[in-house]
Design an enzyme around this catalytic site. Structure first.
Site, PDB file in Angstrom:
ATOM      1  CB  CYS A  53       3.768   0.042  -0.531  1.00  0.00           C
ATOM      2  SG  CYS A  53       2.799   1.539  -0.691  1.00  0.00           S
ATOM      3  CG  ASP A  85      -4.577   1.830   2.694  1.00  0.00           C
ATOM      4  OD1 ASP A  85      -5.047   0.697   2.499  1.00  0.00           O
ATOM      5  OD2 ASP A  85      -4.165   2.210   3.804  1.00  0.00           O
ATOM      6  CB  CYS A 126       1.154  -1.314   1.933  1.00  0.00           C
ATOM      7  SG  CYS A 126       0.154  -0.080   1.060  1.00  0.00           S
ATOM      8  CG  ASP A 127      -0.775   3.131   4.750  1.00  0.00           C
ATOM      9  OD1 ASP A 127       0.386   3.271   4.332  1.00  0.00           O
ATOM     10  OD2 ASP A 127      -1.643   4.004   4.615  1.00  0.00           O
ATOM     11  CE  LYS A 128      -4.947   0.802   7.280  1.00  0.00           C
ATOM     12  NZ  LYS A 128      -4.439   1.602   6.141  1.00  0.00           N
ATOM     13  CB  CYS A 198       2.779   7.387   0.561  1.00  0.00           C
ATOM     14  SG  CYS A 198       1.608   6.457  -0.448  1.00  0.00           S
ATOM     15  CB  SER A 473      -4.897   9.229   4.289  1.00  0.00           C
ATOM     16  OG  SER A 473      -3.554   9.221   3.882  1.00  0.00           O
TER      17      SER A 473
END
Length: 566
Positions: A53, A85, A126-128, A198, A473
């Protein structure tokens, strides 16, 4: 040569005899005499080598800096953390994930405060790191633009395209004896072919879409693949845009209004996006001083159809959405249906409606017209009831039975439930309850893709329900209820559930009920004792002491302090 651009913060920092030491330091990092007369723009990136990511974000930062210079300002780059993650999923390390969101926002704030930059480009993959950067933009309210690292392309093996979701599900299938060692290895080797986040409408892509709907990115920015030339050009143009925003005096809180947050929530519902978007949008709104509640999300869900078919709820991935026109196609369709506010301002100085005016029409496969949706109401639902009086969140596509009654199987942590699933100790009709995984109790509110994918891989996706005070997720799919509040650590009803208790999930009625009478619950409450904390020092202990409930976005607050927007 003197710049005509405003320098509200860097000007006092670099002007006058007393500031000679500061100028000397800046000359040492490469600033010229002319540069010292120009605005200073931070380029804040979460680049690292830990995860696909983020591994390419340094290149995007370089392109963004070119844009800043092209527009007449001086870029200065700094980095912040970002955790993976996907790598930490199912381990104790996952507890650091949500905490990293706060650390990212705090670190950007501290750099901007210390160095007195005039504006900033924030870059995340990335996610966060996406919500962390947007929280910093909202908190600081300095001219800012957001740049997403972009989606990964799909992998290919065993005659089909793959994402990381397939790897997690193959683990469950392998445990059930349905996936061979060779096939698991083939999927593992092929699923992640290079740089990017992702591939489905998982959390990173959901939040990139939210950033575009919020107006903090350039139009079309959310869906372009990480490895595309378009992504590099977007980075350059984002650098230009932030300098133009500085010149115009346009700041994030002029963009991230309540209307903008409702637009972002509508996009989440229309795409059946990640349940984490609820948590993150609540947190960003908190930083912006905008009122936003769980009830707002449910109201939006009830009026918004699902019009995009993107994994895990649909068939396609983010790069395929990009091929049919990307997020602007969805925005235009929702605008034409009167479901979002086209007058909301965006970072390029145009309205959301103006940005989406030239978007393609729905292709009919990846994106459908609002009058012919994949589902008539939104992809997420907010539940309340005796098991979650302060709310819980569930993704609705893929739930075979919208009303489910079963018996509780209680687990005090994620690992115990995962072991039971992979050992085939779970039966049809079970309601798996995983508690003490909330923001305070974990601490850190772990995602549980390993468990949910194992359930699906074991062929139990239609036959069991999972309820937790933790998170899931964006790749989670099926009857999985997250963010149950109050959490077990705070003595919420989930702390009182016992094996064999009846639990009712009723999505149409938005109910999550524990079938235990009040007298018995009172007896259990009298006997309940809060467990010992998992961490008593370090970052996780600090986080547990400051974090709010999931129903308020799991934000860290100082007792007695006012919100950022007050």
């Amino acid at each position: 040569m003197t710049s005509q651009l405003p320098r509200p913060r860097s000007g006092p920092l670099t002007t006058g005899p007393s500031r000679a030491p500061a100028r000397a330091m800046l000359r040492a990092v490469g600033l010229s005499e002319d540069d010292l007369q120009r605005p200073q723009v931070a380029v804040a990136s979460s680049w690292n080598e830990v995860t696909p990511c983020n591994v390419h974000l340094n290149g995007l930062a370089t392109a963004a800096k070119e844009g800043v210079r092209q527009a007449g300002a001086v870029p200065l780059e700094f980095g912040t953390i970002a955790v993976s993650d996907g790598i930490s999923m199912g381990t104790e390390g996952m507890k650091a994930s949500l905490v990293s969101r706060e650390v990212i926002a705090d670190s950007v704030e501290l750099m901007m405060q210390a160095e007195q930059f005039d504006a900033m480009v924030t870059i995340a993959g990335c996610d966060k790191s996406l919500p962390g950067m947007l929280m910093a933009c909202a908190r600081l309210d300095l001219p800012a633009a957001f740049l997403y690292g972009g989606t990964i392309l799909p992998g290919h093996a065993l005659g089909r395209s793959l994402t990381i979701q397939d790897v997690f599900e193959a683990v469950g299938g392998h445990a059930a004896g349905d996936v061979s060692d060779a096939d698991l290895l083939a999927i593992e080797r092929a699923a992640c072919p290079g740089a990017g986040s992702c591939a489905g409408m998982y959390t990173a892509n959901t939040m990139s879409m939210c950033a575009e709907a919020l107006g903090m990115t350039l139009p079309g920015e959310a869906s372009a693949p990480a490895v595309s030339a378009e992504r590099t050009d977007l980075a350059r143009r984002t650098g230009v845009a932030v300098v133009e925003a500085l010149a115009a005096g346009l700041t994030p809180r002029q963009i991230m209004t309540r209307a903008a947050f409702l637009n972002a929530a509508t996009m989440v519902m229309a795409t059946a996006g990640s349940t984490n978007a609820v948590l993150h949008l609540l947190a960003i709104a908190h930083e912006a001083g905008v009122e936003l509640t769980l009830d707002d999300f449910d109201a939006v869900s009830r009026r918004t159809p699902v019009i995009a078919s993107v994994r895990p709820s649909g068939r396609y991935i983010m790069s395929e959405l990009d091929q049919v026109g990307g997020v602007p196609v969805i925005l235009r369709e929702l605008l034409s249906a009167g479901l979002i506010d086209g007058d909301a301002m965006t970072v390029n100085g145009r309205t959301l409606g103006e940005n989406a005016a030239d978007a393609f029409q729905p292709d009919g496969k990846v994106v459908r017209p609002a009058k012919d949706p994949f589902q008539p109401d939104g992809g997420l639902a907010v539940l309340r009831g005796s098991l979650a009086p302060d709310g819980a969140v569930v993704k609705t596509p893929g739930i075979e039975t919208l009303r489910f009654e079963g018996r509780a199987r209680v687990f005090e942590r994620e690992e115990d439930c995962f072991a039971a699933v992979t050992a085939r100790q779970i039966g049809k009709g079970d309601v798996l309850v995983i508690r003490n995984e909330g923001p305070k109790g974990g601490p850190g509110m772990r995602e549980m893709l390993a468990v949910t994918a194992a359930i699906k891989g074991a062929g139990l996706g239609r036959d069991v329900v999972l309820v937790t005070d933790g998170r899931f997720s964006g790749a989670t799919f099926g009857a999985c209820v997250a963010h149950a509040a109050p959490e077990a650590w705070d003595g919420g009803p989930i702390a009182l559930v016992r094996d064999g208790d009846g639990i009712v999930l009723d999505v149409p009625q938005r109910r999550l009920e524990l079938d235990v009478d009040d007298a018995e619950l009172q007896r259990r409450r009298a006997d309940w004792k809060r467990p010992a904390p998992n961490y008593t020092s370090g970052a996780l202990a600090k986080y547990a002491a400051l974090v709010s409930g999931a129903d308020r976005g799991a934000v860290c607050t100082v007792p007695g302090a006012v919100s950022a927007g007050s």
